[in-house]
Design an enzyme around this catalytic site. Structure first.
Site, mmCIF file in Angstrom:
data_model
loop_
_atom_site.group_PDB
_atom_site.id
_atom_site.type_symbol
_atom_site.label_atom_id
_atom_site.label_comp_id
_atom_site.label_asym_id
_atom_site.label_seq_id
_atom_site.Cartn_x
_atom_site.Cartn_y
_atom_site.Cartn_z
ATOM 1 N N GLY A 57 0.126 9.134 2.800
ATOM 2 C CA GLY A 57 -0.159 8.504 1.511
ATOM 3 C C GLY A 57 -1.275 9.154 0.707
ATOM 4 N N ASP A 113 -5.087 6.316 0.768
ATOM 5 C CA ASP A 113 -4.487 5.955 -0.515
ATOM 6 C C ASP A 113 -4.877 4.557 -0.957
ATOM 7 O OD1 ASP A 113 -3.003 4.735 1.509
ATOM 8 O OD2 ASP A 113 -1.059 5.478 0.833
ATOM 9 N N ASP A 116 -5.721 -2.195 2.097
ATOM 10 C CA ASP A 116 -4.985 -3.455 2.030
ATOM 11 C C ASP A 116 -5.621 -4.428 3.016
ATOM 12 O OD1 ASP A 116 -3.124 -5.410 1.592
ATOM 13 O OD2 ASP A 116 -1.448 -4.361 2.510
ATOM 14 N N LYS A 144 -6.626 -3.522 -2.810
ATOM 15 C CA LYS A 144 -6.056 -4.834 -3.132
ATOM 16 C C LYS A 144 -7.083 -5.914 -2.812
ATOM 17 C CE LYS A 144 -1.218 -3.704 -2.249
ATOM 18 N NZ LYS A 144 -0.008 -4.085 -1.496
ATOM 19 N N PHE A 165 3.127 -4.737 -4.430
ATOM 20 C CA PHE A 165 3.459 -3.511 -3.702
ATOM 21 C C PHE A 165 3.623 -2.380 -4.699
ATOM 22 C CE2 PHE A 165 5.637 -0.426 -1.172
ATOM 23 C CZ PHE A 165 4.991 -0.554 0.045
ATOM 24 N N VAL A 166 2.810 -1.352 -4.548
ATOM 25 C CA VAL A 166 2.828 -0.251 -5.514
ATOM 26 C C VAL A 166 3.268 1.048 -4.850
ATOM 27 C CG1 VAL A 166 1.092 -1.254 -7.042
ATOM 28 C CG2 VAL A 166 0.358 0.160 -5.116
ATOM 29 N N ARG A 178 6.834 8.900 -3.559
ATOM 30 C CA ARG A 178 5.498 9.507 -3.464
ATOM 31 C C ARG A 178 5.250 10.485 -4.610
ATOM 32 N NH1 ARG A 178 3.525 8.215 1.686
ATOM 33 N NH2 ARG A 178 5.024 8.276 3.384
HETATM 34 P P1 IMP Z 1 -4.201 -1.506 5.796
HETATM 35 O O1 IMP Z 1 -4.400 -0.941 7.162
HETATM 36 O O2 IMP Z 1 -3.533 -2.857 5.813
HETATM 37 O O3 IMP Z 1 -5.421 -1.475 4.911
HETATM 38 O O4 IMP Z 1 -3.041 -0.675 5.154
HETATM 39 C C1 IMP Z 1 -3.214 0.507 4.552
HETATM 40 C C2 IMP Z 1 -1.898 1.235 4.582
HETATM 41 O O5 IMP Z 1 -0.783 0.380 4.282
HETATM 42 C C3 IMP Z 1 -1.919 2.277 3.502
HETATM 43 O O6 IMP Z 1 -2.372 3.506 4.026
HETATM 44 C C4 IMP Z 1 -0.485 2.318 3.061
HETATM 45 O O7 IMP Z 1 0.219 3.252 3.837
HETATM 46 C C5 IMP Z 1 0.083 0.971 3.348
HETATM 47 N N1 IMP Z 1 0.157 0.112 2.139
HETATM 48 C C6 IMP Z 1 -0.509 -1.032 1.907
HETATM 49 N N2 IMP Z 1 -0.208 -1.543 0.703
HETATM 50 C C7 IMP Z 1 0.683 -0.696 0.126
HETATM 51 C C8 IMP Z 1 1.368 -0.670 -1.145
HETATM 52 O O8 IMP Z 1 1.232 -1.537 -2.028
HETATM 53 N N3 IMP Z 1 2.199 0.388 -1.355
HETATM 54 C C9 IMP Z 1 2.392 1.369 -0.438
HETATM 55 N N4 IMP Z 1 1.763 1.392 0.766
HETATM 56 C C10 IMP Z 1 0.913 0.359 1.051
HETATM 57 MG MG MG Z 2 -0.586 5.117 4.559
#
Ligand code: IMP
Ligand code: MG
Length: 188
Positions: A57, A113, A116, A144, A165-166, A178
Site C-alpha cells: 500500500g 498508507d 486504521d 481514519k 473504505f478508500v 492502486r
Molecule cells: P490497521 O492495521 O488496521 O491500522 O490497518 C492498516 C492496513 O489496513 C493498511 O495498511 C491497509 O492495507 C488496510 N486498510 C485499512 N483501511 C483501508 C482502506 O480504507 N482502504 C484500503 N486499505 C485499507
Molecule cells: Mg497495507
C-alpha cells in the site's frame, strides 16, 4: 478513466495529494535537521537514515515522498499480512518478510498508507524499537478517526479522512485500484 466507474466519489484529487506529499517531505527533512541528524554526512555512524515502507500500500506514497526529501537515505521494504477481525488482537499482524536486522543506532522512518485500527503500525513499531534505533518516527498518508483501539500516534499524517473504505494512490480493494492517482471512495 474506466476505474472511476467503480467509485462513488473522489475524496482527494491527485493535485491535493501531491501538494501534501511535498509539504510532508519538507517537514520530515527539516525535522531531521533539527534533531541533529547529520544528513549531509552519511558516513557518520549516528546519521544513517532508513525508510521502512510497508508494502504494498505504501508503494506509491513512498515513491513520491522520497523525491521530496533531499536526504541521503536507505530504503527497506517490509510486507505484513493482517488478520481481519479482532479475535487475534494481540497477534493480528504477521511479518511476510523479515525486518532489516541492522537498525541499531539508525534514524528510522516507518511509512504506511493508512492508519486504521493501528495494529500494523503498533506491531512494527514494537519490533523496530527492540533493535534500539537512535530514533523512530512514523508517517502515514491517511488516518481514519476513532476506531483505533491501539494508541498509535504517527508524527506525520497526510490527511484525516472519514471512516470509509478508500482506494487509489497505492491503496487497494482486492488488489485493484492502486494505480488511481487520487484517493477515491469505492462504490458499494
Ligand atoms: P490497521 O492495521 O488496521 O491500522 O490497518 C492498516 C492496513 O489496513 C493498511 O495498511 C491497509 O492495507 C488496510 N486498510 C485499512 N483501511 C483501508 C482502506 O480504507 N482502504 C484500503 N486499505 C485499507
Ligand atoms: Mg497495507
Amino acid at each position: 478513466m474506466a476505474l472511476q466507474r467503480d467509485f462513488s466519489s473522489i475524496l482527494i484529487e491527485r493535485d491535493r495529494v501531491a501538494q501534501r506529499v511535498h509539504e510532508i517531505g519538507h517537514q520530515i527533512t527539516n525535522d531531521f535537521r533539527r534533531a541533529g541528524v547529520n544528513i549531509d554526512d552519511p558516513q557518520s555512524p549516528d546519521s544513517r537514515v532508513v525508510i521502512i515502507a510497508v508494502m504494498t500500500g505504501a508503494m506509491v506514497f513512498v515513491a513520491d515522498l522520497i523525491r521530496e526529501m533531499p536526504v541521503k537515505l536507505h530504503i527497506e521494504l517490509v510486507a505484513v499480512s493482517s488478520y481481519p477481525g479482532t479475535s487475534v488482537e494481540s497477534k493480528g499482524v504477521k511479518m511476510k518478510t523479515a525486518l532489516p536486522s541492522d537498525l541499531a543506532g539508525t534514524h528510522v522512518l516507518l511509512i504506511d498508507d493508512i492508519l486504521d485500527s493501528g495494529q500494523t503500525l503498533h506491531a512494527l513499531q514494537g519490533l523496530i524499537s527492540q533493535q534500539k534505533p537512535a530514533s523512530l518516527r512514523t508517517c502515514v498518508l491517511l488516518r481514519k478517526p476513532g476506531k483505533a483501539k491501539i494508541d498509535v500516534k504517527p508524527e506525520y499524517v497526510g490527511f484525516d479522512i472519514p471512516d470509509e473504505f478508500v482506494v487509489g494512490y497505492g491503496l487497494d480493494y482486492d488488489g485493484l485500484y492502486r494505480n488511481f492517482p487520487g484517493i477515491a471512495v469505492l462504490r458499494v
